[in-house]
Design a protein around this motif. Structure first.
Motif, PDB file in Angstrom:
ATOM      1  N   HIS A   1       9.069   2.795  -8.725  1.00 28.36           N
ATOM      2  CA  HIS A   1      10.267   3.575  -8.435  1.00 28.36           C
ATOM      3  C   HIS A   1       9.900   5.057  -8.447  1.00 28.36           C
ATOM      4  N   HIS A   2      10.115   5.715  -7.335  1.00 28.61           N
ATOM      5  CA  HIS A   2       9.711   7.115  -7.176  1.00 28.61           C
ATOM      6  C   HIS A   2      10.766   8.042  -7.787  1.00 28.61           C
ATOM      7  N   THR A   3      10.494   8.489  -8.998  1.00 24.26           N
ATOM      8  CA  THR A   3      11.466   9.261  -9.778  1.00 24.26           C
ATOM      9  C   THR A   3      10.952  10.623 -10.202  1.00 24.26           C
ATOM     10  N   ASP A   4       9.779  11.018  -9.705  1.00 23.53           N
ATOM     11  CA  ASP A   4       9.148  12.258 -10.180  1.00 23.53           C
ATOM     12  C   ASP A   4       9.057  13.292  -9.060  1.00 23.53           C
ATOM     13  N   ALA A   5      10.033  14.190  -9.017  1.00 22.13           N
ATOM     14  CA  ALA A   5      10.083  15.209  -7.965  1.00 22.13           C
ATOM     15  C   ALA A   5       9.067  16.322  -8.191  1.00 22.13           C
ATOM     16  N   VAL A   6       8.550  16.442  -9.399  1.00 19.97           N
ATOM     17  CA  VAL A   6       7.610  17.521  -9.722  1.00 19.97           C
ATOM     18  C   VAL A   6       6.182  17.126  -9.360  1.00 19.97           C
ATOM     19  N   ARG A   7       5.750  15.962  -9.815  1.00 21.79           N
ATOM     20  CA  ARG A   7       4.357  15.550  -9.575  1.00 21.79           C
ATOM     21  C   ARG A   7       4.166  14.780  -8.277  1.00 21.79           C
TER      22      ARG A   7
ATOM     23  N   ASN B   1       0.815  -1.219   0.000  1.00 21.57           N
ATOM     24  CA  ASN B   1       0.000   0.000   0.000  1.00 21.57           C
ATOM     25  C   ASN B   1       0.848   1.269   0.000  1.00 21.57           C
ATOM     26  N   ASP B   2       1.593   1.508   1.081  1.00 22.82           N
ATOM     27  CA  ASP B   2       2.366   2.747   1.206  1.00 22.82           C
ATOM     28  C   ASP B   2       3.463   2.816   0.150  1.00 22.82           C
ATOM     29  N   GLY B   3       3.385   3.833  -0.698  1.00 20.48           N
ATOM     30  CA  GLY B   3       4.389   4.021  -1.735  1.00 20.48           C
ATOM     31  C   GLY B   3       4.139   3.205  -2.980  1.00 20.48           C
ATOM     32  N   THR B   4       3.152   2.306  -2.940  1.00 20.05           N
ATOM     33  CA  THR B   4       2.805   1.489  -4.107  1.00 20.05           C
ATOM     34  C   THR B   4       1.421   1.851  -4.632  1.00 20.05           C
ATOM     35  N   LEU B   5       0.475   2.058  -3.730  1.00 13.45           N
ATOM     36  CA  LEU B   5      -0.877   2.446  -4.136  1.00 13.45           C
ATOM     37  C   LEU B   5      -1.186   3.905  -3.811  1.00 13.45           C
TER      38      LEU B   5
ATOM     39  N   PHE C   1       3.242  -6.339  -6.588  1.00 16.38           N
ATOM     40  CA  PHE C   1       3.672  -4.960  -6.773  1.00 16.38           C
ATOM     41  C   PHE C   1       4.187  -4.431  -5.433  1.00 16.38           C
ATOM     42  N   GLY C   2       5.390  -3.884  -5.421  1.00 22.65           N
ATOM     43  CA  GLY C   2       5.945  -3.269  -4.223  1.00 22.65           C
ATOM     44  C   GLY C   2       6.665  -1.986  -4.574  1.00 22.65           C
TER      45      GLY C   2
END
Length: 325
Positions: free
Chosen positions: A278-284, A63-67, A252-253
């Motif tokens: 993978h958290h790669t979007d610093a803008v959105r 859930n956290d960071g995935t959904l 999914f993780g």
């Protein structure tokens, strides 16, 4: 706000139905999208060597960071601190007692520096000592009224639209979707069905101990101030085996807390698919991985190539992140 969220969810549902020939419309034409569609097609097409009967079509999602988002703190952490401030007038002694004093001052770093004991103390003060129904009502009120400090939206609006689309797509193809998260199971079950379309019996998470009581002739479940089960890291496969009783074929993780769940899902014979957001979007949204104190992605990131796990690049793979964008 609840009506808006439900409308957004059904808009995604309609989108999937209307675009059955071209699913996952919120995704760019990326390796991740291709892999998901290819896997679903192979496992649901009769006569395919990878065909799976419906009973075996099990997909698990952190859930956290995935959904939904998880920065700068897990959303249940925000709930904990909001609840602590709400209870503070009934406990004047908290003003000078740690870790309460630091928490009430907003010094979260000091609270976390106290380690597991500090966090557990606050958790029990805010999550125990009430019935399950009372706790659910508190969470329900909070999830529909509290807002994220920087993103300025209710927490249940900060869900990933492409992931909602994936869940809907999987269910449309005979898959059963489960949430397997380190978050509190009683916390997530309050909003999981409304937010993700996942019923409470398909939510697995960490829990505190409970007991049955009769109060004034009425049956209640009392929440006790003691940890029962931690559904994180190696606890996730244990939770899956205990509560699902069937090995997933899709997982999914997004962090090292999902490493063992990915290993469990993709190990062995038969068709399987593992994906990492993978958290790669610093803008959105946010950008982080190896050095983040929340949602750290280090070991799982290194293990991905050898295990064939696919990285979902939020910046390049998703046309939008939140439903309201």
């Amino acid at each position: 706000m609840r009506t808006q969220l439900i409308s957004a969810f059904f808009a995604l549902l309609i989108s999937v139905s209307a675009n059955a020939a071209e699913p996952l419309s919120l995704w760019q034409d990326s390796p991740a999208r291709t892999a998901i569609i290819k896997f679903v097609t192979a496992t649901t097409t009769s006569g395919s060597p990878d065909y799976l009967p419906p009973a075996q079509r099990v997909a698990v999602f952190d859930n956290d960071g995935t959904l939904w988002s998880e920065q700068p703190m897990y959303f249940q952490g925000f709930f904990l601190f909001d609840r602590l401030r709400e209870l503070a007038p009934q406990h004047p002694e908290w003003a000078t007692q740690e870790p309460y004093a630091s928490a009430l001052k907003g010094d979260y770093k000091k609270v976390l520096a106290g380690g597991e004991k500090s966090v557990t103390t606050l958790l029990m003060a805010t999550h125990a000592g009430m019935t399950a129904d009372e706790f659910s009502a508190i969470v329900d009120r909070w999830i529909h009224t509290a807002s994220h400090p920087t993103l300025k939206h209710h927490y249940n609006e900060l869900v990933y639209a492409p992931m909602l689309e994936v869940m809907t797509y999987l269910r449309a193809n005979g898959y059963k979707t489960f949430i397997v998260s380190g978050g509190g199971v009683e916390f997530m079950r309050v909003f999981a069905e409304e937010t993700y379309g996942v019923p409470p019996e398909q939510v697995i998470g960490s829990s505190i101990k409970t007991r049955f009581e009769m109060r004034d002739g009425k049956p209640v479940i009392e929440r006790l101030p003691e940890i029962d089960f931690i559904d994180d890291g190696p606890g996730k496969p244990v939770g899956i085996a205990r509560y699902i009783g069937r090995k997933p074929v899709i997982a999914f993780g997004n962090s090292d807390g999902d490493l063992q769940m990915l290993q469990y899902t993709t190990g062995g014979n038969g068709p399987h698919l593992g994906l990492i957001v993978h958290h790669t979007d610093a803008v959105r949204e946010f950008i982080y991985d190896r050095q983040s104190p929340v949602g750290k992605l280090d070991k799982a990131l290194d293990a991905a190539p050898a295990n064939g796990w696919i990285l979902i690049d939020m910046k390049t793979d998703w046309k939008k992140i939140y439903p309201f964008q």
